[in-house]
Design a protein around this motif. Structure first.
Motif, PDB file in Angstrom:
ATOM      1  N   ILE A  88       0.826  -1.232   0.186  1.00  0.00           N
ATOM      2  CA  ILE A  88      -0.117   0.031  -0.123  1.00  0.00           C
ATOM      3  C   ILE A  88       0.827   1.283   0.077  1.00  0.00           C
ATOM      4  N   LYS A  89       1.852   1.174   0.903  1.00  0.00           N
ATOM      5  CA  LYS A  89       2.673   2.469   0.876  1.00  0.00           C
ATOM      6  C   LYS A  89       3.544   2.543  -0.509  1.00  0.00           C
ATOM      7  N   ASP A  90       3.838   1.448  -1.158  1.00  0.00           N
ATOM      8  CA  ASP A  90       4.746   1.354  -2.404  1.00  0.00           C
ATOM      9  C   ASP A  90       3.404   2.215  -3.634  1.00  0.00           C
ATOM     10  N   VAL A  91       2.422   1.774  -3.442  1.00  0.00           N
ATOM     11  CA  VAL A  91       1.261   2.224  -4.398  1.00  0.00           C
ATOM     12  C   VAL A  91       1.082   3.559  -4.142  1.00  0.00           C
ATOM     13  N   ALA A  92       1.249   4.141  -3.105  1.00  0.00           N
ATOM     14  CA  ALA A  92       0.942   5.569  -2.856  1.00  0.00           C
ATOM     15  C   ALA A  92       2.363   6.311  -3.146  1.00  0.00           C
ATOM     16  N   THR A  93       3.432   5.832  -2.860  1.00  0.00           N
ATOM     17  CA  THR A  93       4.655   6.492  -2.970  1.00  0.00           C
ATOM     18  C   THR A  93       4.864   6.767  -4.508  1.00  0.00           C
ATOM     19  N   TYR A  94       4.601   5.816  -5.540  1.00  0.00           N
ATOM     20  CA  TYR A  94       4.777   5.726  -6.821  1.00  0.00           C
ATOM     21  C   TYR A  94       3.693   6.294  -7.797  1.00  0.00           C
ATOM     22  N   SER A  95       2.525   6.607  -7.111  1.00  0.00           N
ATOM     23  CA  SER A  95       1.503   7.172  -7.858  1.00  0.00           C
ATOM     24  C   SER A  95       1.787   8.705  -8.011  1.00  0.00           C
ATOM     25  N   ILE A  96       1.021   9.103  -9.114  1.00  0.00           N
ATOM     26  CA  ILE A  96       1.146  10.575  -9.399  1.00  0.00           C
ATOM     27  C   ILE A  96       0.210  11.374  -8.203  1.00  0.00           C
ATOM     28  N   LYS A  97       0.915  12.219  -7.519  1.00  0.00           N
ATOM     29  CA  LYS A  97       0.075  13.177  -6.640  1.00  0.00           C
ATOM     30  C   LYS A  97      -0.723  14.180  -7.277  1.00  0.00           C
ATOM     31  N   THR A  98      -1.897  13.572  -7.551  1.00  0.00           N
ATOM     32  CA  THR A  98      -2.681  14.631  -8.450  1.00  0.00           C
ATOM     33  C   THR A  98      -3.385  15.651  -7.401  1.00  0.00           C
ATOM     34  N   SER A  99      -3.311  15.645  -6.142  1.00  0.00           N
ATOM     35  CA  SER A  99      -3.846  16.422  -5.069  1.00  0.00           C
ATOM     36  C   SER A  99      -2.476  17.639  -4.913  1.00  0.00           C
ATOM     37  N   HIS A 100      -1.399  17.657  -5.505  1.00  0.00           N
ATOM     38  CA  HIS A 100      -0.344  18.415  -5.311  1.00  0.00           C
ATOM     39  C   HIS A 100      -0.604  19.710  -5.720  1.00  0.00           C
ATOM     40  N   PRO A 101      -0.148  20.450  -5.244  1.00  0.00           N
ATOM     41  CA  PRO A 101      -0.404  22.138  -5.631  1.00  0.00           C
ATOM     42  C   PRO A 101       0.202  22.358  -7.214  1.00  0.00           C
ATOM     43  N   ARG A 102       1.054  21.617  -7.419  1.00  0.00           N
ATOM     44  CA  ARG A 102       2.089  21.693  -8.418  1.00  0.00           C
ATOM     45  C   ARG A 102       1.670  20.733  -9.683  1.00  0.00           C
ATOM     46  N   PHE A 103       0.670  20.069  -9.521  1.00  0.00           N
ATOM     47  CA  PHE A 103       0.061  19.221 -10.569  1.00  0.00           C
ATOM     48  C   PHE A 103      -1.029  20.056 -11.352  1.00  0.00           C
ATOM     49  N   PHE A 104      -0.572  20.252 -12.461  1.00  0.00           N
ATOM     50  CA  PHE A 104      -1.137  21.095 -13.502  1.00  0.00           C
ATOM     51  C   PHE A 104      -1.716  20.565 -14.762  1.00  0.00           C
ATOM     52  N   ASN A 105      -1.499  19.147 -14.643  1.00  0.00           N
ATOM     53  CA  ASN A 105      -1.516  18.382 -15.898  1.00  0.00           C
ATOM     54  C   ASN A 105      -2.919  18.044 -16.391  1.00  0.00           C
ATOM     55  N   GLN A 106      -4.132  18.012 -15.722  1.00  0.00           N
ATOM     56  CA  GLN A 106      -5.220  17.555 -16.054  1.00  0.00           C
ATOM     57  C   GLN A 106      -6.252  18.533 -15.716  1.00  0.00           C
ATOM     58  N   GLN A 107      -7.642  18.152 -16.216  1.00  0.00           N
ATOM     59  CA  GLN A 107      -8.796  19.021 -15.378  1.00  0.00           C
ATOM     60  C   GLN A 107      -9.281  18.382 -14.436  1.00  0.00           C
ATOM     61  N   PHE A 108      -8.579  17.792 -13.744  1.00  0.00           N
ATOM     62  CA  PHE A 108      -8.907  17.057 -12.279  1.00  0.00           C
ATOM     63  C   PHE A 108      -7.761  17.356 -11.564  1.00  0.00           C
ATOM     64  N   PHE A 478       2.523  23.118 -27.864  1.00  0.00           N
ATOM     65  CA  PHE A 478       2.348  23.882 -26.704  1.00  0.00           C
ATOM     66  C   PHE A 478       1.921  23.388 -25.484  1.00  0.00           C
ATOM     67  N   PHE A 479       2.213  24.210 -24.396  1.00  0.00           N
ATOM     68  CA  PHE A 479       1.768  23.854 -23.210  1.00  0.00           C
ATOM     69  C   PHE A 479       0.407  24.150 -22.763  1.00  0.00           C
ATOM     70  N   ARG A 480      -0.160  23.322 -22.034  1.00  0.00           N
ATOM     71  CA  ARG A 480      -1.469  23.718 -21.515  1.00  0.00           C
ATOM     72  C   ARG A 480      -1.589  23.722 -20.038  1.00  0.00           C
ATOM     73  N   VAL A 481      -1.500  24.847 -19.294  1.00  0.00           N
ATOM     74  CA  VAL A 481      -1.563  24.711 -17.720  1.00  0.00           C
ATOM     75  C   VAL A 481      -2.955  24.738 -17.277  1.00  0.00           C
ATOM     76  N   ILE A 482      -3.537  24.159 -16.383  1.00  0.00           N
ATOM     77  CA  ILE A 482      -4.722  24.098 -15.892  1.00  0.00           C
ATOM     78  C   ILE A 482      -4.651  24.530 -14.353  1.00  0.00           C
ATOM     79  N   VAL A 483      -5.436  25.886 -14.221  1.00  0.00           N
ATOM     80  CA  VAL A 483      -5.203  26.416 -12.854  1.00  0.00           C
ATOM     81  C   VAL A 483      -6.255  26.617 -12.310  1.00  0.00           C
ATOM     82  N   PHE A 484      -6.785  25.722 -11.261  1.00  0.00           N
ATOM     83  CA  PHE A 484      -7.916  25.661 -10.806  1.00  0.00           C
ATOM     84  C   PHE A 484      -8.068  25.014  -9.353  1.00  0.00           C
ATOM     85  N   SER A 485      -6.942  24.369  -8.779  1.00  0.00           N
ATOM     86  CA  SER A 485      -7.026  23.538  -7.640  1.00  0.00           C
ATOM     87  C   SER A 485      -7.203  24.655  -6.420  1.00  0.00           C
ATOM     88  N   PRO A 486      -8.017  24.348  -5.307  1.00  0.00           N
ATOM     89  CA  PRO A 486      -7.979  25.637  -4.195  1.00  0.00           C
ATOM     90  C   PRO A 486      -6.756  25.503  -3.624  1.00  0.00           C
TER      91      PRO A 486
END
Length: 507
Positions: A88-108, A478-486
């Motif tokens: 479980i820890k490995d899964v968490a460690t090596y997964s993308i942290k989509t809640s991170h403030p510097r995750f601008f990759n997707q519309q979630f 080109f880059f597309r940065v998505i900015v909406f996370s609180p």
């Protein structure tokens, strides 16, 4: 067992004490102990480290290395619990942290803790949203949440359903529009139908073509309408293409317009499109999976002026509202029970006519699914927590961040906007110092196309942040940065610009 509830901080067994518990954990106290330890890992690795700007967005590993590290092979015998906790820890460690403030990759992205509590609760309850007898709370709750969303669209009545994503919502709309025009398709199939045509823009979501393929309409019968420089559908061209389609013997039946296109964030002109749809008696569907949340904002809801004239709207609160995946609603103006008439199969083992409560509360026959997850609770709990005003502030804050980012870009050499953003998608090229002033050279576009992929590879391998890139038409990558996370701050936006420069200045 008061000390083994998730998130408890009383005395619990350490992972090493669980190593010999190889028996099944169902109905076993040690199963609750295991769950408690698993929740601790989730809290630490995902919700603490995963939202900390001092931590990486990702710990990049090449596929072969990652597969070996995770030991993905499934075997005949089970593993001791301390090993499973490490998994479980490995899964968490090596997964993308989509809640991170510097995750601008997707519309979630980002995290709302009220919505997350709702996600935990629905997973634990593990019920199916098809009959009132197994999901009484959620049948009533989904009805109320859909009513609240329809009110924002401007409808006092109607229908709707939560779907597994915006693509499915768009496909539902196509199926309903076709059924309304040719109800015999439900029993007789496609053999007796004329050629049907759908109209959308080249910047609409790819699910429009997927839906046409899946429903047997055919991708060749998706007619692309011209867009203006901002990526917005041109109503005059829509009118002309509908006329042309009719003259060729086809039957136009649906226009799929977009509020918040995936790449540029463009909003089609809904009022003018509605005029065309009414003129030709076509179903008007709005894919507002991305942009629908502006309806909460008094300041920005004008982007969807005319939304109330649509027949159906797809809206994903798991995107800009941060409700968490998945949370996608299809909203209908129809009040004739079209959803149920189109999709019902009347399975007597589920939908008995002699139940002791109102059969209209058994909503499963509205859906093409049988098993359907509860997706309304996360949105309901978040909405209850911060209210419509809080959700509006979340939307407005995203626009403020975008304005800040764009103004800072303009102050720096090397950042070149495709256009002023209409929404919270910021599309831009980064021009490395070695290429500046050489725009007229023969190989300039070829070189420019390679810049974004290289910078993306570097940021992923270093784990500092994530942002997407793509080509569009004749425009190279080109880059597309998505900015909406609180969770995003102006410091994160400054870091974003600094990091693009740091990763790309030597190219």
């Amino acid at each position: 067992m008061a000390n083994v509830l998730p998130f408890s901080y009383g005395p619990v067994k350490e992972p090493a004490d669980l190593r010999d518990l190889n028996e099944p954990l169902i109905d076993h106290p040690e199963g609750q102990l295991f769950l408690n330890e698993a929740f601790k890992i989730i809290m630490e690795e995902v919700l603490c480290k995963g939202t900390d700007v001092k931590q990486k967005v990702c710990e990049w590993k090449e596929p072969e290395e990652l597969a070996l590290l995770l030991d993905l092979e499934l075997r005949a015998t089970g593993e001791p619990q301390h090993k499973l906790l490490q998994r479980i820890k490995d899964v968490a460690t090596y997964s993308i942290k989509t809640s991170h403030p510097r995750f601008f990759n997707q519309q979630f992205g980002g995290v709302d803790y009220h919505a997350l509590a709702g996600r935990f609760l629905t997973e634990a309850l593990n019920t199916n949203l098809f009959t009132y007898e197994v999901a009484p709370v959620f049948v009533l709750m989904e009805t109320e949440v859909l009513r609240g969303l329809r009110q924002l669209v401007g409808w006092t009545e109607g229908d709707g359903i939560f779907c597994p994503g915006g693509s499915t919502s768009n496909m539902y709309a196509m199926n309903l529009a076709r059924y309304r025009l040719f109800p015999e398709v439900k029993s007789q199939g496609l053999w007796g139908l004329p050629r049907l045509t759908i109209f959308t823009s080249p910047e609409s979501h790819y699910s429009v073509k997927k839906g046409a393929s899946f429903l047997g309409i055919g991708t060749d019968n998706v007619i692309l309408v011209k867009v203006d420089d901002g990526g917005r559908m041109i109503p005059e061209d829509l009118d002309e293409k509908i006329k042309l389609s009719k003259s060729q013997g086809a039957v136009p039946f649906l226009v799929s317009c977009t509020s918040g296109t995936t790449v540029q964030g463009a909003f089609d002109p809904l009022e003018s499109i509605a005029d065309v749809c009414e003129k030709h008696k076509l179903w008007m569907h709005i894919d507002a999976a991305w942009g629908g949340s502006v309806l909460f904002s008094k300041q920005h809801r004008h982007l969807m002026k005319g939304v109330n004239r649509a027949n159906s709207v797809a809206w994903n609160p798991h995107k800009m509202l941060v409700a968490g995946l998945q949370c996608s609603a299809l909203l209908l103006q129809d009040n004739t029970n079209l959803l149920k008439r189109c999709h019902s199969a009347n399975a007597t083992y589920l939908f008995q006519e002699d139940k002791f409560y109102d059969m209209n509360l058994d909503i499963g026959d509205k859906s093409v699914q049988c098993s359907r997850k509860v997706d309304c609770l996360k949105l309901w709990l978040m909405w209850k927590a911060i209210g419509s005003i809080g959700l509006a502030e979340r939307v407005d804050k995203a626009f403020v961040h975008v304005r800040y980012l764009v103004e800072e870009m303009k102050k720096r050499e090397g950042f070149h906007l495709l256009r002023e953003p209409e929404f919270v998608n910021v599309c831009f090229w980064f021009i490395p110092p070695s290429m500046r002033g050489k725009e007229g050279s023969a190989d300039y576009q070829d070189k420019l196309a390679k810049v974004a992929p290289v910078i993306k590879e570097r940021m992923m391998k270093q784990g500092t942040m994530m942002v997407g890139y793509q080509p569009l038409g004749n425009k190279v990558n080109f880059f597309r940065v998505i900015v909406f996370s609180p969770l995003v701050s102006q410091k994160d936006l400054d870091f974003f610009l600094d990091e693009i420069e740091r990763l790309g200045n030597d190219l």
